[in-house]
Design an enzyme around this catalytic site. Structure first.
Site, PDB file in Angstrom:
ATOM      1  CB  SER A  56      -7.652   0.939   5.879  1.00 25.15           C
ATOM      2  OG  SER A  56      -9.090   2.182   6.069  1.00 25.15           O
ATOM      3  CB  SER A  72      -8.240   3.901   2.999  1.00 23.06           C
ATOM      4  OG  SER A  72      -7.499   3.077   4.336  1.00 23.06           O
ATOM      5  CE  LYS A 106      -3.846   1.891   3.092  1.00 19.34           C
ATOM      6  NZ  LYS A 106      -4.651   2.419   3.804  1.00 19.34           N
TER       7      LYS A 106
END
Length: 466
Positions: A182, A158, A81
């Site tokens: 997330s 996210s 990420k």
């Protein structure tokens, strides 16, 4: 596509790499081929690292050929990420600007990974500063949920590109973070497994912060067993512990608590039904199911609707570290950050005190069961178009985060795994909650559940071709 070696279980990849029947180069080339086929459509990556990853794979093969072994994840294709600092790769944290060079020096989590010589395929998209549960981004666009090729549905956030990278065949393991869901929301919405670790177990150093109180690193993979494998590979190097995932228990030895309220409210058609069917299957296989209500859920959710502590903590980070970026924030993020401006100091302290109290009560209640089972996400992944009318985004965002944020506010560790599809054919996740610091035990419980219900690939089948 699923004949790609990328889709092999991680334990099998490790065995084949060391037996010489599979090479790291073959895995990297399979990832690159998948990226060339689906990459522009799925939009999982902000920074693609294909050529460098192939060089890393060649180096791993050379070490393996000499009998060397850098660790269990050696030679495997991994996505990270874009809020983790990674050597040689830019960090944007979903923002419009590249962050300073200091955000390219790895912290403990990425450091423990890189020591094992994996192939880092790239950095996946994130909601700006990880502040959102749907996966949208005004600067870079949202990755496409691969389970609907006709409409652009949200992938969950996210860690918005993480699950997409797994389903699209460009990675076998994905690193994400979880502050209010997330990791679990994108895992649930894209039909993979996801682990939220207990806050404090894994360091957040050199991970761009959203909430210094609640941020925690996590893992996504196609199987719970893959996450257990990766957890055992990484956990000692990150936290200095050697708390391996225990042997998979029998379902007959497990007691699951199932709340009757809150988590089941306002679920999209097919979600509650699919999760309840999975729980009944576990009960039929010998698991003991009891009713258990977690303490303080309503207080936790009311606090979340007020903004929790993430908004003031992100505002503090931006105003002290990146003030030049405040004026260019994604409007959905900017609105939540601005709301923190009027919060008095006493209110922030009160919220922290409430979180501490909630965690204490929840830890005591969790002693009564091995784990708690709920739906992971209450809504089907919305289309991007449906979020455009005024007020639509915040409503859907809160709804998506509702079930997952409880684990964060109550100090629990949590897992999600796919158990079927909803009424419109999108993946449905089962959330498994356990007490703090029970991460390894939680994964063994997840393996027992997965052994009975099947992996995501078995339950969901193959996503539609583009």
């Amino acid at each position: 596509m699923q004949d790609s070696p990328i889709f092999l279980p991680l334990r099998e990849q490790r065995a084949r790499l060391r037996a010489g029947t599979l090479t790291a180069t073959e895995l990297a080339k399979a990832s690159i081929a998948a990226y060339q086929q689906r990459g522009k459509h799925d939009h999982a990556y902000l920074t693609w690292n294909g050529e460098q990853a192939l060089s890393m794979a060649n180096a791993a093969d050379a070490v393996l050929a000499q009998g060397g072994d850098a660790g269990a994840l050696m030679g495997m294709a991994v996505s990270i990420k874009d809020i983790f600092a990674v050597t040689g790769l830019p960090t944007y944290a979903g923002s419009s600007q590249r962050l300073q060079k200091r955000w390219e020096r790895p912290g403990p989590v990425v450091g423990a990974l890189l020591k094992q010589l994996p192939s880092v395929m790239g950095k996946t998209h994130s909601v700006e500063f990880a502040f959102g549960g749907l996966g949208t981004n005004a600067h870079w666009g949202a990755p496409r949920n691969p389970w609907d090729v006709h409409q652009h549905r949200t992938p969950g956030g996210s860690s918005s590109g993480a699950g997409v990278s797994l389903v699209g065949g460009t990675a076998s393991l994905a690193l994400g973070t979880d502050t209010a869901g997330s990791v679990r929301i994108p895992a649930s919405m894209t039909g993979v497994a996801g682990l939220k670790t207990t806050v404090g177990r894994w360091s957040t150093e050199q991970i761009v912060p959203l909430s210094s109180t609640l941020d925690t690193p996590g893992l996504l993979a196609r199987r719970v067993d893959d996450i257990a494998f990766a957890f055992d590979a990484l956990d000692p190097g990150i936290g200095g512990k050697d708390n391996r995932v225990p042997a998979t228990p029998s379902l007959a030895d497990l007691t699951f608590g199932v709340p009757e309220t809150f988590f089941w409210d306002d679920c999209s058609p097919g979600i509650a039904e699919t999760v309840r069917a999975a729980i009944k299957q576990l009960e039929a296989a010998g698991a003991r199911i009891v009713t258990l209500e977690l303490p303080g859920i309503n207080d936790a959710y009311e606090l979340f609707k007020l903004g929790g502590v993430a908004a003031p903590e992100l505002a503090a980070f931006l105003k002290t570290e990146l003030p030049e970026m405040i004026d260019s924030l994604d409007p959905n993020v900017a609105a939540r950050v601005k709301a923190a401006d009027d919060m008095p100091a006493w209110e922030y302290v009160r919220r922290r005190t409430v979180l501490d109290s909630l965690a204490t009560s929840a830890a005591a209640r969790m002693d009564d069961v091995d784990a708690v089972l709920t739906p992971t996400v209450a809504i089907t992944p919305p289309t991007i178009e449906s979020l455009e009318p005024e007020g639509a985004y915040p409503k859907a965002n809160m709804h998506a985060l509702r079930n997952t944020v409880i684990a964060n506010f109550l100090g629990l560790c949590a897992l999600t795994l796919p158990v079927g599809k909803d009424a419109v054919g999108m993946p449905v996740g089962l959330q498994v909650l356990a007490g703090p610091w029970q991460d390894a035990k939680l994964l063994s419980i997840g393996q027992a559940i997965e052994n009975e219900l099947g992996t995501g690939l078995e339950v969901l089948g193959q996503p539609p071709s583009i």
